[in-house]
Design a protein around this motif. Structure first.
Motif, PDB file in Angstrom:
ATOM      1  N   ARG A   1      -2.724 -10.274  -3.068  1.00  0.00           N
ATOM      2  CA  ARG A   1      -3.820 -11.170  -3.434  1.00  0.00           C
ATOM      3  C   ARG A   1      -4.913 -10.306  -4.057  1.00  0.00           C
ATOM      4  N   LEU A   2      -5.361 -10.670  -5.227  1.00  0.00           N
ATOM      5  CA  LEU A   2      -6.333  -9.866  -5.949  1.00  0.00           C
ATOM      6  C   LEU A   2      -7.683  -9.886  -5.242  1.00  0.00           C
TER       7      LEU A   2
ATOM      8  N   PHE B   1      -7.861  -2.506  -4.095  1.00  0.00           N
ATOM      9  CA  PHE B   1      -8.025  -1.523  -5.160  1.00  0.00           C
ATOM     10  C   PHE B   1      -8.292  -0.137  -4.597  1.00  0.00           C
ATOM     11  N   GLU B   2      -7.646   0.840  -5.188  1.00  0.00           N
ATOM     12  CA  GLU B   2      -7.920   2.232  -4.866  1.00  0.00           C
ATOM     13  C   GLU B   2      -8.437   2.889  -6.142  1.00  0.00           C
ATOM     14  N   ARG B   3      -9.338   3.809  -6.020  1.00  0.00           N
ATOM     15  CA  ARG B   3     -10.002   4.432  -7.173  1.00  0.00           C
ATOM     16  C   ARG B   3      -9.039   5.140  -8.113  1.00  0.00           C
ATOM     17  N   PHE B   4      -7.876   5.516  -7.650  1.00  0.00           N
ATOM     18  CA  PHE B   4      -6.940   6.272  -8.475  1.00  0.00           C
ATOM     19  C   PHE B   4      -5.762   5.417  -8.931  1.00  0.00           C
ATOM     20  N   GLY B   5      -5.865   4.110  -8.861  1.00  0.00           N
ATOM     21  CA  GLY B   5      -4.730   3.239  -9.104  1.00  0.00           C
ATOM     22  C   GLY B   5      -4.558   2.753 -10.534  1.00  0.00           C
ATOM     23  N   VAL B   6      -3.359   2.241 -10.762  1.00  0.00           N
ATOM     24  CA  VAL B   6      -3.004   1.499 -11.966  1.00  0.00           C
ATOM     25  C   VAL B   6      -2.424   0.188 -11.445  1.00  0.00           C
ATOM     26  N   TYR B   7      -2.978  -0.933 -11.878  1.00  0.00           N
ATOM     27  CA  TYR B   7      -2.581  -2.224 -11.341  1.00  0.00           C
ATOM     28  C   TYR B   7      -2.131  -3.157 -12.459  1.00  0.00           C
ATOM     29  N   LEU B   8      -1.155  -3.997 -12.133  1.00  0.00           N
ATOM     30  CA  LEU B   8      -0.674  -5.009 -13.059  1.00  0.00           C
ATOM     31  C   LEU B   8      -1.066  -6.378 -12.520  1.00  0.00           C
TER      32      LEU B   8
ATOM     33  N   VAL C   1      -6.417   0.286 -15.476  1.00  0.00           N
ATOM     34  CA  VAL C   1      -6.178   1.718 -15.344  1.00  0.00           C
ATOM     35  C   VAL C   1      -7.466   2.386 -14.892  1.00  0.00           C
ATOM     36  N   SER C   2      -7.434   2.950 -13.699  1.00  0.00           N
ATOM     37  CA  SER C   2      -8.598   3.631 -13.151  1.00  0.00           C
ATOM     38  C   SER C   2      -8.824   4.951 -13.877  1.00  0.00           C
TER      39      SER C   2
ATOM     40  N   THR D   1       1.074  -6.534 -23.693  1.00  0.00           N
ATOM     41  CA  THR D   1       0.267  -6.441 -22.479  1.00  0.00           C
ATOM     42  C   THR D   1      -1.160  -6.104 -22.888  1.00  0.00           C
ATOM     43  N   ILE D   2      -2.077  -6.343 -21.984  1.00  0.00           N
ATOM     44  CA  ILE D   2      -3.475  -6.026 -22.225  1.00  0.00           C
ATOM     45  C   ILE D   2      -3.835  -4.848 -21.330  1.00  0.00           C
ATOM     46  N   ILE D   3      -4.360  -3.812 -21.924  1.00  0.00           N
ATOM     47  CA  ILE D   3      -4.775  -2.629 -21.177  1.00  0.00           C
ATOM     48  C   ILE D   3      -6.286  -2.680 -21.003  1.00  0.00           C
ATOM     49  N   VAL D   4      -6.726  -2.605 -19.757  1.00  0.00           N
ATOM     50  CA  VAL D   4      -8.143  -2.556 -19.434  1.00  0.00           C
ATOM     51  C   VAL D   4      -8.384  -1.266 -18.674  1.00  0.00           C
ATOM     52  N   LYS D   5      -9.197  -0.416 -19.247  1.00  0.00           N
ATOM     53  CA  LYS D   5      -9.537   0.840 -18.591  1.00  0.00           C
ATOM     54  C   LYS D   5     -10.832   0.650 -17.808  1.00  0.00           C
ATOM     55  N   GLU D   6     -10.975   1.417 -16.753  1.00  0.00           N
ATOM     56  CA  GLU D   6     -12.168   1.319 -15.922  1.00  0.00           C
ATOM     57  C   GLU D   6     -13.443   1.464 -16.745  1.00  0.00           C
ATOM     58  N   GLU D   7     -13.402   2.298 -17.762  1.00  0.00           N
ATOM     59  CA  GLU D   7     -14.582   2.554 -18.584  1.00  0.00           C
ATOM     60  C   GLU D   7     -14.634   1.684 -19.846  1.00  0.00           C
TER      61      GLU D   7
END
Length: 114
Positions: free
Chosen positions: A19-20, A25-32, A43-44, A99-105
């Motif tokens: 469940r989102l 979330f972990e600071r070093f993760g990559v999530y789909l 992408v963290s 796919t859509i890539i969203v980076k933390e920054e």
């Protein structure tokens, strides 16, 4: 450990759905995130460099944002991830393999997609 692998019946083993929420979330993760229409990767900035290399083929700073086609890399992680994406697309009838890539920054309007 079996996620993304194809079993004897030809079915792809999918990861456990979460469940989102900020709690997972972990600071070093990559999530789909698959909402049935779009597949969005978060992408963290602290994602392990080897992880971004095996998934995206490049370090975090070089990963393109927005709608992209994930590269088909010759490594087990890339193959398993692509199996998962194909399976999810088949379940929802999504014929758009982008796919859509969203980076933390990323800019706020891009982050808001996630």
């Amino acid at each position: 450990e079996q996620c993304g692998e194809v079993n004897e019946q030809g079915q792809v083993q999918l990861p456990t759905q979460l469940r989102l929420s900020s709690e997972v979330f972990e600071r070093f993760g990559v999530y789909l995130l698959d909402n049935g229409q779009d597949q969005i990767f978060w992408v963290s900035a602290q994602a392990h460099p080897e992880l971004t290399k095996v998934i995206f083929g490049q370090p975090y700073a070089s990963i393109s944002e927005g709608k992209v086609q994930l590269p088909a890399l010759d490594n087990p992680w890339s193959k398993r991830l692509r199996n998962i994406l194909r399976e999810l697309n088949g379940q929802t009838g999504n014929n758009h393999p982008m796919t859509i890539i969203v980076k933390e920054e990323s800019q706020p309007f891009i982050r808001d997609q996630f």
